[in-house]
Design a protein around this motif. Structure first.
Motif, PDB file in Angstrom:
ATOM      1  N   UNK A  60       8.645 -13.659   4.444  1.00  0.00           N
ATOM      2  CA  UNK A  60       8.370 -14.645   3.410  1.00  0.00           C
ATOM      3  C   UNK A  60       7.832 -13.925   2.183  1.00  0.00           C
ATOM      4  N   UNK A  61       7.545 -14.677   1.151  1.00  0.00           N
ATOM      5  CA  UNK A  61       7.015 -14.063  -0.068  1.00  0.00           C
ATOM      6  C   UNK A  61       5.608 -13.516   0.153  1.00  0.00           C
ATOM      7  N   UNK A  62       4.916 -14.001   1.189  1.00  0.00           N
ATOM      8  CA  UNK A  62       3.557 -13.530   1.440  1.00  0.00           C
ATOM      9  C   UNK A  62       3.462 -12.572   2.618  1.00  0.00           C
TER      10      UNK A  62
END
Length: 118
Positions: free
Chosen positions: A7-9
């Protein structure tokens, strides 16, 4: 079945069956690249491909809605209408304003104040 995704995180680990994973992959599969002829920028009117009469007809209802009160505002409004399609030259804007005055769409006083036909 454990699958790891990004994910983006960071990374995420999810436990699911192979069928669930395949269904999720189908949902998240990137769509094919859009046809350039159908992109939103293609829907914007291109000032260069329009005749002066078409540009004037394009501008009329928008100017009526905006109803700028001074000549400078009319110029800025017209330029803004074509900014996403490559812009429009100042001589072309002046010609459009002259044509709109000639047809009686509005009058511009020497002070620069605009009076619309009612």
């Amino acid at each position: 079945m454990n699958k790891v995704g990004t994910t983006s995180t960071g990374n995420v680990m999810v436990e699911m069956t192979a069928q669930e994973y395949e269904a999720l992959r189908q949902l998240t599969k990137p769509s094919p690249s859009p046809d350039p002829a159908v992109t939103p920028s293609a829907k914007v009117m291109d000032a260069k491909s329009m005749s002066r009469a078409e540009r004037i007809e394009y501008v009329k209802p928008r100017l009526m809605k905006l109803s700028p009160k001074k000549r400078e505002s009319v110029v800025r409004s017209i330029k803004a209408m074509f900014q996403h399609s490559g812009g429009i030259s100042q001589p072309e804007v002046d010609a459009m304003i002259k044509a709109l005055q000639k047809t009686g769409y509005f009058k511009i006083a020497t002070s620069g104040k605009v009076a619309y036909r009612v």
